[in-house]
Design a protein around this motif. Structure first.
Motif, PDB file in Angstrom:
ATOM      1  N   UNK A  52       0.752  -1.173   0.010  1.00 26.27           N
ATOM      2  CA  UNK A  52       0.176  -0.175   0.080  1.00 26.27           C
ATOM      3  C   UNK A  52       0.956   1.160  -0.019  1.00 26.27           C
ATOM      4  N   UNK A  53       1.982   1.147   0.832  1.00 18.85           N
ATOM      5  CA  UNK A  53       2.688   2.364   0.575  1.00 18.85           C
ATOM      6  C   UNK A  53       3.404   2.570  -0.834  1.00 18.85           C
ATOM      7  N   UNK A 105      11.949   3.362  -1.480  1.00 16.45           N
ATOM      8  CA  UNK A 105      13.017   2.814  -0.679  1.00 16.45           C
ATOM      9  C   UNK A 105      12.535   2.366   0.614  1.00 16.45           C
ATOM     10  N   UNK A 106      11.544   1.660   0.927  1.00 11.81           N
ATOM     11  CA  UNK A 106      10.944   1.120   2.020  1.00 11.81           C
ATOM     12  C   UNK A 106      12.149   0.323   2.933  1.00 11.81           C
ATOM     13  N   UNK A 107      12.179   0.644   4.336  1.00  9.53           N
ATOM     14  CA  UNK A 107      12.905  -0.249   5.189  1.00  9.53           C
ATOM     15  C   UNK A 107      12.236  -0.800   6.165  1.00  9.53           C
ATOM     16  N   UNK A 157       7.649   7.961   7.843  1.00  2.00           N
ATOM     17  CA  UNK A 157       7.674   6.817   8.662  1.00  2.00           C
ATOM     18  C   UNK A 157       6.105   6.237   8.910  1.00  2.00           C
ATOM     19  N   UNK A 158       6.152   4.961   8.816  1.00  2.00           N
ATOM     20  CA  UNK A 158       4.810   4.304   8.684  1.00  2.00           C
ATOM     21  C   UNK A 158       4.924   3.470   9.889  1.00  2.00           C
ATOM     22  N   UNK A 159       3.635   3.143  10.555  1.00  2.00           N
ATOM     23  CA  UNK A 159       3.519   2.082  11.831  1.00  2.00           C
ATOM     24  C   UNK A 159       2.562   1.188  11.414  1.00  2.00           C
ATOM     25  N   UNK A 210      -6.181  -4.598  12.655  1.00  2.00           N
ATOM     26  CA  UNK A 210      -5.017  -3.948  12.050  1.00  2.00           C
ATOM     27  C   UNK A 210      -5.108  -2.493  12.248  1.00  2.00           C
ATOM     28  N   UNK A 211      -4.095  -1.593  12.597  1.00  2.00           N
ATOM     29  CA  UNK A 211      -4.280  -0.165  12.467  1.00  2.00           C
ATOM     30  C   UNK A 211      -2.995   0.205  12.254  1.00  2.00           C
ATOM     31  N   UNK A 212      -2.796   1.549  11.596  1.00  2.00           N
ATOM     32  CA  UNK A 212      -1.519   1.959  11.249  1.00  2.00           C
ATOM     33  C   UNK A 212      -1.762   3.241  10.467  1.00  2.00           C
ATOM     34  N   UNK A 213      -0.709   3.565   9.898  1.00  2.00           N
ATOM     35  CA  UNK A 213      -0.531   4.753   8.880  1.00  2.00           C
ATOM     36  C   UNK A 213       0.635   5.261   8.907  1.00  2.00           C
ATOM     37  N   UNK A 214       0.821   6.469   8.248  1.00  2.00           N
ATOM     38  CA  UNK A 214       2.352   7.183   8.010  1.00  2.00           C
ATOM     39  C   UNK A 214       2.193   8.526   8.072  1.00  2.00           C
ATOM     40  N   UNK A 215       3.262   9.351   8.145  1.00  2.00           N
ATOM     41  CA  UNK A 215       3.435  10.747   8.203  1.00  2.00           C
ATOM     42  C   UNK A 215       4.867  11.001   7.629  1.00  2.00           C
TER      43      UNK A 215
END
Length: 176
Positions: A94-95, A102-104, A138-140, A151-156
């Motif tokens: 999704x990201x 460049x996902x790590x 950053x995503x969590x 599931x829950x999360x997001x990015x900023x």
């Protein structure tokens, strides 16, 4: 059982979040069952406007998972690790679909959610292009069992990182 996640509506309203989507989709297949997710997605329109872009760089989501066919009693504990891994892969995809590069990925341990359950917590670092400029993001992602899987999360963007991080983790903790 067809359930939707419960999200902290007041905190979302107070934070200026807007619901961008409410969807149901098959998120992955475990072989013995397909996994259907019911997802609520929220975005931060004020940040999008401030950055002067049409892309969303700050979002929050919550998903309740259902299994088709329904799993036999006790099976959730057996497949928990598989669900967490599949959820992390789906989150990363999704990201990437949102233009993050460049996902790590890193596993960050656990997070106690407000219901008392312990969630597996993972972290993703990436970059995205906004207005011709590269921003660190950053995503969590948290995955837990609490009368089914959630599931829950997001990015900023890492602009205002500490404030964004604390707000996102607070929203994640409040999902039921």
């Amino acid at each position: 059982m067809e359930r939707w996640p419960t999200v902290p509506e007041r905190a979302l309203d107070d934070g200026g979040w807007e619901r961008a989507d409410r969807s149901t989709e098959t998120v992955f297949d475990l072989g013995v069952a397909s996994v259907v997710g019911r997802t609520l997605l929220y975005e931060d329109p004020a940040l999008r406007e401030r950055l002067g872009t049409g892309e969303t760089t700050r979002f929050f989501f919550a998903t309740a998972l259902d299994f088709r066919p329904t799993l036999p009693p006790g099976a959730e504990g057996v497949i928990e690790s598989t669900v967490a891994n599949e959820a992390a892969d789906s989150f990363a995809a999704d990201l990437r679909d949102r233009g993050f590069a460049g996902l790590r990925r890193r596993r960050q341990g656990t997070l106690r959610v407000d219901s008392g359950a312990r969630a597996r917590l993972s972290n993703v670092r990436a970059t995205c292009e906004v207005g011709g400029e590269q921003l660190d993001v950053t995503g969590w992602l948290a995955v837990w069992r609490d009368d089914g899987f959630l599931l829950a999360g997001g990015a900023y963007p890492e602009v205002g990182e500490e404030e964004y991080r604390e707000e996102l983790l607070s929203l994640i903790r409040a999902v039921e």
